[in-house]
Design an enzyme around this catalytic site. Structure first.
Site, PDB file in Angstrom:
ATOM      1  N   SER A 154       0.833  -1.203   0.000  1.00  0.00           N
ATOM      2  CA  SER A 154       0.000   0.000   0.000  1.00  0.00           C
ATOM      3  C   SER A 154       0.869   1.255   0.000  1.00  0.00           C
ATOM      4  CB  SER A 154      -0.954  -0.062   1.188  1.00  0.00           C
ATOM      5  OG  SER A 154      -2.104   0.658   0.897  1.00  0.00           O
ATOM      6  N   TRP A 206     -10.176   0.414  -4.580  1.00  0.00           N
ATOM      7  CA  TRP A 206      -9.541   1.722  -4.321  1.00  0.00           C
ATOM      8  C   TRP A 206      -8.140   1.779  -4.937  1.00  0.00           C
ATOM      9  CZ3 TRP A 206     -11.334   6.208  -3.215  1.00  0.00           C
ATOM     10  CH2 TRP A 206     -10.582   7.180  -2.566  1.00  0.00           C
ATOM     11  N   HIS A 252      -8.012  -5.574   0.916  1.00  0.00           N
ATOM     12  CA  HIS A 252      -6.724  -4.874   0.961  1.00  0.00           C
ATOM     13  C   HIS A 252      -5.902  -5.461   2.106  1.00  0.00           C
ATOM     14  CE1 HIS A 252      -4.097  -1.457   0.376  1.00  0.00           C
ATOM     15  NE2 HIS A 252      -4.261  -1.019   1.604  1.00  0.00           N
TER      16      HIS A 252
HETATM   17  C1  GCU Z   1      -5.255   4.858   1.961  1.00  0.00           C
HETATM   18  C2  GCU Z   1      -4.688   5.617   0.771  1.00  0.00           C
HETATM   19  C3  GCU Z   1      -3.920   4.685  -0.167  1.00  0.00           C
HETATM   20  C4  GCU Z   1      -2.915   3.862   0.599  1.00  0.00           C
HETATM   21  C5  GCU Z   1      -3.583   3.153   1.740  1.00  0.00           C
HETATM   22  C6  GCU Z   1      -2.671   2.359   2.646  1.00  0.00           C
HETATM   23  O1  GCU Z   1      -6.299   4.037   1.559  1.00  0.00           O
HETATM   24  O2  GCU Z   1      -5.750   6.250   0.115  1.00  0.00           O
HETATM   25  O3  GCU Z   1      -3.253   5.425  -1.177  1.00  0.00           O
HETATM   26  O4  GCU Z   1      -2.277   2.953  -0.265  1.00  0.00           O
HETATM   27  O5  GCU Z   1      -4.239   4.091   2.573  1.00  0.00           O
HETATM   28  O6  GCU Z   1      -1.499   2.694   2.758  1.00  0.00           O
HETATM   29  O7  GCU Z   1      -3.163   1.403   3.259  1.00  0.00           O
END
Ligand code: GCU
Length: 435
Positions: free
Chosen positions: A270, A361, A411
């Site tokens: 992420s 997302w 996620h």
């Molecule tokens: C949020 C953000 C993402 C990121 C994520 C994470 O959702 O919008 O861009 O990758 O956090 O780091 O879990």
């Protein structure tokens, strides 16, 4: 790693304290993706076509690195600070039931013992005849969260987060043994060790805390970056500082004869996947990149305008990227680069991109297309790349030098993700080096 946001809330979250306009809402319906044109990684800014690896290396690769630094991540200070030094602070040759050696290393970035520093946790398998390849990645909440091993020093200063919701806990939250290993499933350290790899990690907070005022402290302060709003337009943000720290961890690994510094796979999930992507693009000492659901600003194409967009990420995480990146808020068409070119900067090194179907997302298709769009550069080096034309079905890993899968589920980083990555690394990182 925050929860996937409610899309209607995103606009409200944005611009808190920044006075910027609300971004266009995110779309997560494929048929609504607007038409877009990607820049060609094999055409230089002056129109020169890139037909061979030598031209890529001498001309196009430096040009793209410069474009990503200027327009997206900000500039990284060159090299490592002259006074940087390190020491092994703990060593246990019988960790994880005797299967591994656990090492903890402090890396001080200045001569001062109370100056900015990073705490590296390393596990290496016991009983190998040669130094093992290494998986290196930053963690979100402190080294003690990656495994329940009671020998891991608790992260200091202690900033524990609410693991379910990824929020900071109240300041006086006590350190308890229950907080050890809360992210162990995301790290799978016993499995990684059993497959013959070492694993190394540090807390991103050591380099740059993940919050709006963070550019005034830690590593950004060392380079007099300035605040998120006062810094130069092309100054780095938190992602740049995290990527820089990954290279400093590699500096240590190069000095450790028990680890194979020529076979270090940098990985990240992420936001820390975005940092790993940028680290591997800049620092060719990394032998491989694993990008777990890195999404916008990571492996996913920005110009698709799907899921999290440039305006949305810059609104909420205004300290992650260079200020210049804000010029492309709801204006992705003007970006002179896109993320397939970041993936191309990994060539010819092995690259693995993983997505999750429940994580729209991050835009799984955009991540696949980011990997796919790097293929022409891999071909210059005689590497096959993904080897498929279409996005594979769920839970179907594909690829040769570029690997990809889209897993069912949310996620996260799971045992399935690691199993795919370890199979890929077995083929790509452990193979005999081409002479
Ligand atoms: C949020 C953000 C993402 C990121 C994520 C994470 O959702 O919008 O861009 O990758 O956090 O780091 O879990």
């Amino acid at each position: 790693m925050t929860p996937r946001p409610c899309l209607i809330c995103v606009a409200a979250l944005l611009a808190v304290g920044t006075g910027r306009a609300a971004p266009a809402p995110a779309i997560t319906v494929e048929s609504q993706v607007p038409p877009y044109t990607l820049p060609d990684p094999l055409v230089c800014a002056d129109g020169t076509p890139v037909r061979d690896a030598a031209t890529w290396r001498a001309k196009r690769r430096p040009e793209l690195l410069e474009l990503f630094a200027e327009h997206e991540y900000g500039r990284t200070p060159a090299g490592r600070p002259a006074a940087m030094h390190w020491a092994v602070t703990s060593l246990d040759r019988a960790a994880l039931g005797g299967k591994a050696t656990r090492k903890e290393v402090t890396i001080w970035f200045t001569a001062k013992s109370d100056g900015p520093q990073m705490h590296l946790l390393i596990y290496q398998p016991n009983g190998l005849r040669a130094p093992p390849p290494v998986f290196l990645g930053l963690n979100f909440f402190g080294n003690h969260t990656v495994n329940a091993d009671p020998g891991i020093a608790l992260a200091q200063p202690f900033v524990f987060y609410d693991v379910e919701h990824y929020r900071p806990a109240p300041a006086d939250t006590p350190v308890t043994s229950e907080q050890r290993g809360v992210h162990a499933a995301k790290w799978q350290i016993e499995t990684v060790i059993a497959r013959g790899y070492a694993t190394a990690t540090a807390w991103c907070n050591d380099l740059c805390p993940d919050r709006g005022d963070s550019l005034l402290g830690a590593v950004p302060a060392l380079f007099a970056t300035g605040s998120s709003e006062d810094r130069k337009d092309d100054a780095w943000g938190a992602l740049g500082a995290w990527a820089w720290g990954l290279s400093r961890a590699l500096d240590y690994i190069e000095s450790d004869p028990e680890l194979d510094a020529k076979r270090v796979a940098v990985h990240g999930f992420s936001r820390l996947g975005k940092a790993a992507d940028w680290a591997a693009a800049q620092d060719e000492r990394f032998a491989m990149l694993v990008s777990f659901e890195s999404g916008q600003g990571g492996a996913a194409l920005s110009k698709r305008f799907y899921g999290e967009t440039v305006a949305i990420i810059n609104g909420k995480f205004f300290y992650w990227f260079a200020k210049n990146f804000r010029r492309y808020n709801d204006n992705e068409a003007a970006l002179p680069i896109d993320q397939h070119e970041l993936m191309a900067l990994i060539a010819p090194r092995p690259l693995y991109v993983s997505s999750a179907d429940g994580d729209q997302w991050s835009d799984p298709r955009g991540e696949f297309l980011g990997a796919k769009g790097a293929e022409p550069v891999y071909r210059l080096f005689g590497e096959a790349g993904l080897g498929v034309e279409e996005m594979p079905g769920l839970n179907t890993p594909v690829g040769d030098t570029i690997g990809y899968h889209d897993r069912t589920g949310k996620h996260d980083v799971t045992d399935y993700d690691w199993a795919c990555v370890l199979d890929f690394a077995g083929r790509q990182l452990k193979r005999e080096k081409k002479s």
